[in-house]
Design an enzyme around this catalytic site. Structure first.
Site, PDB file in Angstrom:
ATOM      1  CB  CYS A  68       4.514  -1.751  12.434  1.00 56.83           C
ATOM      2  SG  CYS A  68       5.738  -0.525  12.904  1.00 56.83           S
ATOM      3  CB  CYS A 112      10.577   2.868  -3.066  1.00 52.26           C
ATOM      4  SG  CYS A 112      10.601   3.349  -1.340  1.00 52.26           S
ATOM      5  CB  CYS A 143      14.060   4.314  -2.776  1.00 53.61           C
ATOM      6  SG  CYS A 143      13.344   5.237  -1.397  1.00 53.61           S
TER       7      CYS A 143
HETATM    8  C1  DTB Z   1       5.813   8.000   1.231  1.00 53.43           C
HETATM    9  O1  DTB Z   1       5.985   9.188   1.564  1.00 53.43           O
HETATM   10  N1  DTB Z   1       4.635   7.483   0.902  1.00 53.43           N
HETATM   11  C2  DTB Z   1       4.760   6.075   0.605  1.00 53.43           C
HETATM   12  C3  DTB Z   1       6.293   5.841   0.728  1.00 53.43           C
HETATM   13  N2  DTB Z   1       6.771   7.105   1.161  1.00 53.43           N
HETATM   14  C4  DTB Z   1       6.810   4.741   1.517  1.00 53.43           C
HETATM   15  C5  DTB Z   1       3.903   5.218   1.424  1.00 53.43           C
HETATM   16  C6  DTB Z   1       2.430   5.560   1.371  1.00 53.43           C
HETATM   17  C7  DTB Z   1       1.703   4.530   2.160  1.00 53.43           C
HETATM   18  C8  DTB Z   1       0.233   4.629   2.043  1.00 53.43           C
HETATM   19  C9  DTB Z   1      -0.465   3.617   2.871  1.00 53.43           C
HETATM   20  C10 DTB Z   1      -0.232   2.200   2.483  1.00 53.43           C
HETATM   21  O2  DTB Z   1      -0.275   1.862   1.266  1.00 53.43           O
HETATM   22  O3  DTB Z   1      -0.032   1.367   3.372  1.00 53.43           O
HETATM   23 FE1  SF4 Z   2       5.078   1.202  11.587  1.00 51.39          FE
HETATM   24 FE2  SF4 Z   2       5.958   2.787   9.650  1.00 51.39          FE
HETATM   25 FE3  SF4 Z   2       3.337   2.243   9.916  1.00 51.39          FE
HETATM   26 FE4  SF4 Z   2       4.505   3.799  11.695  1.00 51.39          FE
HETATM   27  S1  SF4 Z   2       4.272   4.235   9.493  1.00 51.39           S
HETATM   28  S2  SF4 Z   2       3.127   2.083  12.155  1.00 51.39           S
HETATM   29  S3  SF4 Z   2       6.547   2.867  11.820  1.00 51.39           S
HETATM   30  S4  SF4 Z   2       4.937   0.816   9.404  1.00 51.39           S
END
Ligand code: DTB
Ligand code: SF4
Ligand code: SAM
Length: 328
Positions: A68, A112, A143
């Site tokens: 990203c 999701c 989602c």
């Molecule tokens: C949210 O608030 N938490 C989730 C979901 N929405 C997309 C993502 C958590 C990511 C944790 C780090 C990972 O697993 O990369």
């Molecule tokens: Fe990219 Fe989303 Fe990670 Fe931010 S949270 S670096 S926008 S994947």
């Protein structure tokens, strides 16, 4: 620090069914209540609005991983940080459907799909629209979390049958610039606006444990609670520290402060699902139980979040059974 709001004024506000706008001082006064009083209020409000023993379960899948362009300081998927995450192109439709089938068989009601994009290109969106339509036809709520949306994209997502769009504010406006510089707070609010306009349910929350102050946690809650229509789903993530990201090594948040954050979210956003999100793997069963008592009524379910771990589904089933919680 002495709060300017007295307990009587707070009681008056909590007894007013509309509750109105929340000032930072009022939110801080909730945080500063004796723990037992705070939990009692949160649990009371929870019971007025929800079945206290029902927890919504969503399963996550990273449909496009890593590489990203953004600089979110917590994120292992940002191309500029050197983490163990391997970049992977967009998953094929049949692989996604297989994961959705497994999630459904395991008891999830929502699926999701997350992509490591700053913002999807229209041509990237096409295969995702197909995934959404097919997952929905399997009888799951859908989602997606794909980054910032441009003109016309929320319309296409709605048409495909998207039920929820996740886009987090992450933290308070004041602390935001310490964590992310490649997109603004206003950019995030605009995407949320586009989602709302299309009548897609909003899933929006943030992360705590990033080194923010309690006041800054109040700032995030104020943003969420004071929205014209608060998000239907509010994920509260505890930072999962990943080696190679700038926030790796941040001082750990006291679990009691995390539970207070859940309780304050429950009180100030009473009609919404509050999701105990990232960070459960590092929490004991007792801490998670306190989060449910404080008003959390949703979790991510399945042994992986996007790229990091989550408790095994079997462990969650055991925990639910010990607590007498039924999944919805
Ligand atoms: C949210 O608030 N938490 C989730 C979901 N929405 C997309 C993502 C958590 C990511 C944790 C780090 C990972 O697993 O990369
Ligand atoms: Fe990219 Fe989303 Fe990670 Fe931010 S949270 S670096 S926008 S994947
Ligand atoms: N790229 C899209 C975006 O940023 O909107 C969607 C995916 S992004 C990974 C979704 C959310 O996951 C982020 O907004 C953040 O709140 C959360 N998140 C990411 N990494 C995290 C971590 N290490 N710990 C806790 N939450 C995290």
């Amino acid at each position: 620090m002495e709060t300017v709001i007295n307990v009587r004024a707070l009681e008056k506000k909590l007894n007013d069914p509309s509750m109105g706008r929340w000032s930072i001082e009022e939110i801080l006064a909730l945080y500063e209540l004796p723990f037992s009083d705070l939990i009692y209020k949160a649990q009371t409000i929870h019971r007025e609005n929800f079945d206290p023993n029902a927890v919504q379960v969503s399963t996550l899948l990273s449909i496009k991983t890593g590489g990203c362009s953004e600089d979110c300081g917590y994120c292992p998927q940002a191309a500029r940080y050197h983490t163990d995450v391997q970049n992977e192109p967009m998953m094929q439709l049949d692989e996604v459907l297989e994961a959705a089938r497994a999630a459904k068989a395991n008891g999830a009601s929502r699926f999701c799909m997350g992509a490591a994009w700053r913002s999807p290109k229209d041509k990237d969106l096409e295969p995702v629209l197909k995934m959404i339509a097919e997952v929905k036809s399997m009888g799951l709520e859908t989602c997606a979390t794909l980054g910032m949306l441009k003109d016309g994209q929320a319309e296409k997502l709605k048409e495909a049958g998207l039920d929820f769009y996740n886009h987090n504010l992450d933290t308070s406006p004041e602390f935001y610039g310490d964590v992310i510089t490649t997109r603004t707070y206003q950019d995030r609010l605009e995407t949320l606006e586009r989602v709302r306009k299309m009548d897609i349910n909003v899933c929006c929350g943030g992360i705590v444990g990033m080194g923010e102050s309690r006041m800054e946690r109040c700032g995030l809650i104020a943003q969420l609670a004071n929205m014209e229509r608060p998000p239907e789903s509010v994920p509260i993530n505890l930072l999962t520290q990943v080696e190679g990201t700038p926030l790796h090594g941040t001082e750990e948040l006291d679990p009691l402060e995390f539970i207070r954050t859940i309780a304050v979210a429950r009180i100030t956003i009473p009609g919404s699902f509050v999701r105990l999100s990232a960070g459960r793997q590092s929490m004991s069963e007792s801490i998670q139980a306190l989060c449910f008592i404080a008003g959390a009524n949703s979790i991510f379910y399945g042994d992986k979040l996007l790229t990091t771990g989550n408790p095994e589904a079997e462990a969650d089933k055991r925990l639910f059974s010990k607590l007498g919680i039924h999944p919805i």
